[in-house]
Design a protein around this motif. Structure first.
Motif, PDB file in Angstrom:
ATOM      1  N   SER A 158       3.543  14.293  -8.611  1.00 26.90           N
ATOM      2  CA  SER A 158       4.429  15.945  -8.833  1.00 26.90           C
ATOM      3  C   SER A 158       5.202  15.394 -10.127  1.00 26.90           C
ATOM      4  O   SER A 158       5.173  17.074 -10.910  1.00 26.90           O
ATOM      5  CB  SER A 158       5.603  14.790  -8.157  1.00 26.90           C
TER       6      SER A 158
ATOM      7  N   GLN B 279       0.918  -1.392  -0.278  1.00 29.93           N
ATOM      8  CA  GLN B 279       0.088  -0.184   0.108  1.00 29.93           C
ATOM      9  C   GLN B 279       0.938   0.892   0.116  1.00 29.93           C
ATOM     10  O   GLN B 279       0.706   2.207  -0.831  1.00 29.93           O
ATOM     11  CB  GLN B 279      -1.006   0.093   1.462  1.00 29.93           C
ATOM     12  N   GLU B 280       2.278   1.307   1.179  1.00 27.38           N
ATOM     13  CA  GLU B 280       2.771   2.639   0.857  1.00 27.38           C
ATOM     14  C   GLU B 280       3.544   2.098  -0.833  1.00 27.38           C
ATOM     15  O   GLU B 280       3.663   3.907  -1.086  1.00 27.38           O
ATOM     16  CB  GLU B 280       3.770   2.202   1.916  1.00 27.38           C
ATOM     17  N   GLU B 281       4.003   1.316  -1.625  1.00 30.44           N
ATOM     18  CA  GLU B 281       4.182   1.813  -2.562  1.00 30.44           C
ATOM     19  C   GLU B 281       3.450   2.155  -4.021  1.00 30.44           C
ATOM     20  O   GLU B 281       3.848   3.563  -4.337  1.00 30.44           O
ATOM     21  CB  GLU B 281       5.141   0.197  -3.058  1.00 30.44           C
ATOM     22  N   ARG B 282       2.502   2.222  -3.864  1.00 28.72           N
ATOM     23  CA  ARG B 282       0.666   2.760  -4.323  1.00 28.72           C
ATOM     24  C   ARG B 282       0.913   3.462  -4.064  1.00 28.72           C
ATOM     25  O   ARG B 282       0.277   4.626  -5.063  1.00 28.72           O
ATOM     26  CB  ARG B 282       0.245   1.243  -4.338  1.00 28.72           C
ATOM     27  N   GLU B 283       0.954   4.139  -2.954  1.00 28.87           N
ATOM     28  CA  GLU B 283       1.001   5.211  -2.170  1.00 28.87           C
ATOM     29  C   GLU B 283       1.895   6.357  -2.826  1.00 28.87           C
ATOM     30  O   GLU B 283       1.559   8.052  -3.514  1.00 28.87           O
ATOM     31  CB  GLU B 283       0.402   5.381  -1.068  1.00 28.87           C
ATOM     32  N   ALA B 284       2.875   5.683  -3.302  1.00 29.88           N
ATOM     33  CA  ALA B 284       4.160   6.640  -3.359  1.00 29.88           C
ATOM     34  C   ALA B 284       4.293   6.700  -5.217  1.00 29.88           C
ATOM     35  O   ALA B 284       4.535   8.646  -5.040  1.00 29.88           O
ATOM     36  CB  ALA B 284       5.406   6.069  -2.988  1.00 29.88           C
ATOM     37  N   LEU B 285       3.431   5.596  -5.366  1.00 37.73           N
ATOM     38  CA  LEU B 285       3.565   5.945  -6.904  1.00 37.73           C
ATOM     39  C   LEU B 285       2.802   6.709  -7.534  1.00 37.73           C
ATOM     40  O   LEU B 285       3.204   7.751  -8.456  1.00 37.73           O
ATOM     41  CB  LEU B 285       3.408   4.242  -7.636  1.00 37.73           C
TER      42      LEU B 285
ATOM     43  N   ALA C  61       1.431   9.301  -6.086  1.00 38.98           N
ATOM     44  CA  ALA C  61       2.612  10.849  -4.814  1.00 38.98           C
ATOM     45  C   ALA C  61       3.293  10.978  -6.345  1.00 38.98           C
ATOM     46  O   ALA C  61       3.526  12.383  -7.023  1.00 38.98           O
ATOM     47  CB  ALA C  61       3.042  10.436  -3.770  1.00 38.98           C
ATOM     48  N   PHE C  62       3.908   9.820  -7.486  1.00 34.48           N
ATOM     49  CA  PHE C  62       5.090  10.657  -8.093  1.00 34.48           C
ATOM     50  C   PHE C  62       4.373  10.736  -9.167  1.00 34.48           C
ATOM     51  O   PHE C  62       4.946  11.944  -9.882  1.00 34.48           O
ATOM     52  CB  PHE C  62       5.978   8.933  -8.044  1.00 34.48           C
TER      53      PHE C  62
END
Length: 150
Positions: free
Chosen positions: A113, A101-107, A109-110
């Protein structure tokens, strides 16, 4: 008339279109009857074939049939193919990255951006184009002041 018949049979024989009965007629003609002079060139072929048919071997042959060789049934091929396909699908499925879940959220956000940076870049490019007009204004102003001072 008989030589014309034989010529037709010879043509069919050399083209591979003669039947066994027609070949027997040719063998009989070239071995037992008086052969026409223009067909004498074919006589050695049929005399040789007749002699070859009479040959026999005095040697005895035994065929050994092996009973201990495994017989592979066609359904084994089907089972093997199904295993290979299942292995391929499984390898493809497990080779796909599984993101937390954390990696999906980071993607996400990326990506956001990246969109913001593209928007900023487009606006900066528009501003840079406007600066070209300012530069032209400066050049014209400099020319005007030079001509006045002279």
């Amino acid at each position: 008339m008989e030589s014309h018949n034989i010529e037709n049979l010879l043509t069919a024989y050399f083209e591979g279109a003669s039947s066994l009965e027609e070949e027997a007629i040719l063998l009989d003609y070239f071995n037992n009857q008086k052969v026409a002079t223009h067909l004498l060139q074919y006589k050695p072929i049929f005399v040789g074939l007749s002699a070859a048919q009479k040959e026999t071997s005095k040697r005895s042959f035994e065929l050994q049939i092996s009973t201990n060789t495994p017989k592979i049934k066609t359904w084994w091929y089907t089972v093997a193919a199904m295993i290979v396909v299942a292995f391929g699908i499984g390898a493809f499925y497990f080779s796909q990255p599984q993101l937390s879940q954390e990696e999906r959220e980071a993607l996400v956000a990326f990506e956001n951006s990246k969109k913001a940076m593209l928007l900023l870049s487009e606006n900066l490019n528009k501003g840079t184009q406007q600066l070209l007009y300012v530069n032209q204004f400066e050049l014209a102003k400099d020319k005007f002041w030079k001509s006045e001072s002279e």
